[in-house]
Design a protein around this motif. Sequence first.
Motif, short mmCIF file in Angstrom:
data_model
loop_
_atom_site.label_atom_id
_atom_site.label_comp_id
_atom_site.label_asym_id
_atom_site.label_seq_id
_atom_site.Cartn_x
_atom_site.Cartn_y
_atom_site.Cartn_z
N THR A 67 22.54 -36.27 -18.46
CA THR A 67 21.05 -36.04 -17.93
C THR A 67 20.18 -34.97 -18.58
OG1 THR A 67 22.30 -35.82 -15.95
CG2 THR A 67 19.96 -34.99 -15.81
N GLU A 68 20.52 -34.12 -19.60
CA GLU A 68 19.69 -33.36 -20.24
C GLU A 68 18.98 -34.12 -21.45
OE1 GLU A 68 21.41 -29.37 -21.16
OE2 GLU A 68 20.03 -29.57 -23.20
N LEU A 69 20.01 -34.94 -22.17
CA LEU A 69 19.62 -35.89 -23.10
C LEU A 69 18.52 -36.75 -22.58
CD1 LEU A 69 22.59 -36.44 -25.07
CD2 LEU A 69 20.64 -35.39 -25.89
N PHE A 70 18.73 -37.44 -21.64
CA PHE A 70 17.70 -38.47 -20.83
C PHE A 70 16.46 -37.89 -20.56
CE2 PHE A 70 16.70 -40.87 -16.65
CZ PHE A 70 16.46 -42.07 -17.48
N GLU A 71 16.52 -36.58 -19.99
CA GLU A 71 15.25 -36.07 -19.54
C GLU A 71 14.22 -35.53 -20.75
OE1 GLU A 71 13.64 -36.43 -16.68
OE2 GLU A 71 15.31 -37.60 -16.06
N HIS A 72 15.36 -34.97 -21.80
CA HIS A 72 14.72 -34.49 -22.98
C HIS A 72 13.66 -35.82 -23.37
CE1 HIS A 72 13.93 -33.00 -27.01
NE2 HIS A 72 14.54 -34.29 -27.59
N ALA A 73 14.36 -37.21 -23.65
CA ALA A 73 13.79 -38.17 -24.12
C ALA A 73 12.67 -38.50 -23.48
CB ALA A 73 14.79 -39.54 -23.82
N ARG A 74 12.44 -38.21 -22.12
CA ARG A 74 11.49 -38.45 -21.18
C ARG A 74 10.06 -37.27 -21.81
NH1 ARG A 74 11.07 -40.58 -16.27
NH2 ARG A 74 13.17 -40.08 -15.65
N SER A 75 10.45 -36.25 -22.17
CA SER A 75 9.68 -35.00 -22.65
C SER A 75 8.91 -35.57 -23.92
CB SER A 75 10.27 -33.84 -22.67
OG SER A 75 10.86 -33.41 -21.37
N ARG A 76 10.04 -35.95 -24.56
CA ARG A 76 9.58 -36.57 -26.14
C ARG A 76 8.38 -37.50 -26.09
NH1 ARG A 76 7.90 -36.12 -29.61
NH2 ARG A 76 8.47 -36.11 -32.09
N VAL A 77 8.69 -38.55 -25.21
CA VAL A 77 7.68 -39.49 -24.86
C VAL A 77 6.52 -38.95 -24.60
CG1 VAL A 77 7.11 -41.64 -23.80
CG2 VAL A 77 9.36 -41.41 -24.61
N ALA A 78 6.75 -37.97 -23.58
CA ALA A 78 5.42 -37.38 -22.98
C ALA A 78 4.55 -36.88 -24.07
CB ALA A 78 5.66 -36.53 -21.77
N ARG A 79 5.20 -35.86 -24.89
CA ARG A 79 4.43 -35.20 -25.82
C ARG A 79 3.97 -36.31 -26.75
NH1 ARG A 79 7.27 -32.51 -30.05
NH2 ARG A 79 9.10 -32.52 -29.17
N PHE A 80 4.44 -37.37 -27.20
CA PHE A 80 4.13 -38.27 -28.13
C PHE A 80 2.82 -39.07 -27.61
CE2 PHE A 80 4.59 -42.77 -30.00
CZ PHE A 80 4.27 -42.45 -31.36
#
Length: 417
Positions: A67-80
């Motif tokens: 879950t942490e990795l999955f939501e981290h990926a979402r933040s990474r896309v958001a920041r991009f």
Amino acid sequence: LTDDEVAAFRRDFPALAQSVNGHPLAYLDSAATSEKPVQVLDAERTYLEHQNAAVHRGAHTLAAEATELFEHARSRVARFIGALDDEVVWTSNATAAANLVAYSLGNLPAGSPLAFGSGDEIVVTELEHHANLIPWQQLAARTGATLRYIPIDDQGELRLDDLDSIVTERTRLIAVAHVSNVLGAVTPIAELVRRGRQVGALVALDACQSAPHLPLDVKALDVDFAFFSGHKMLAPTGIGVLYGRRALLDAMPPFLTGGSMITTVTMESAEFLPAPQRFEAGTQPVSQAIALAAAIDYLDAIGMPRIALHEAELGAALVAGLGAIPGIRVLGADSSAPRVGLAAFTLDGVHAHDLGQFLDDRGIAVRVGHHCAQPLHRRLGTTASTRASTYLYTTRDEIDRLFEAVEGAAAFFGAHT
Ligand code: PMP
């Protein structure tokens, strides 16, 4: 990017080291799908080997890590893309994202401020990929709204002279590609957004051909929706992104329903989680999302402005080099719009499929056909074209091999027709 840098990137891409039909592969089809670096492949594999578990559910350690990795990926896309975390919705690809928006808006009860009905208009352009055209045709058909379009001129440039009569107080939504997948030209988004704001229309941006190649900031562009596919930007297939302005996503009903998107369910009804989970029914493409975050790390480590510059140079070289070959017509060659590393062209008297075959025999991978943009091809007076497209790993040498092979094809087919 220097030649040494590009050579170093290429070592990260196992697919590029292959030979095809006895020639080193020249992969000039990245606009269809990009090749993948080991960093992305490793990220997905590591996840599947070590953390793989159901996200947002299990009580166990792996589930928490997943879950942490999955939501981290979402933040990474958001920041991009300059968005907030909960403005990023996972989809399977750009097509699914456009359909999500079109179906969700179409499911709003009549009378709701965002609902579409007769008298309302949706505006697209004549250069759209079918993925940013048919969902809106279908939304119009379902709701009684009317679809209108901004035409293009002979160079494929949008004719904005009539913009104010096409986008009017009746316009509810403008859907437009940031970069055309056939012309490679950057669309004048600011102009469309300005007019959209004047009349209170939403703007949906098809960022499929821009997110991989240019810096993309959805807030700076001031669009309401944007969508793109991971597979065109170093990530695997099966993962796409929908950006939606938070207030809009909150006001929109779900498209797909089922598990993972509800708060309370009875035998008669269900209540839904807020966005983005409301739009993420069922088991999500977790490993693909994590791989997309790794792809974005890879892109950002190089820097999107530098990638854009490299591709603008290759794009200009493509247009100039192909344009100099007798019998070649590059679609939109004389357009003044900035372009990415992409050129679609026709060769007089030779079908695109024959040319594609000829190039493949020499290890050169291009795309042939209508590239899911039939109206655009029709407007430019052809049914099919051959498209060469680049990425951060494309070399000048590959482009030169293309020129040489296309010249060879012109001579070969010319001699046989
Ligand atoms: N829009 C554009 C401009 C594209 O180039 C593509 C991919 N060819 C799409 C939308 C659709 O992307 P996907 O097939 O990954 O959903």
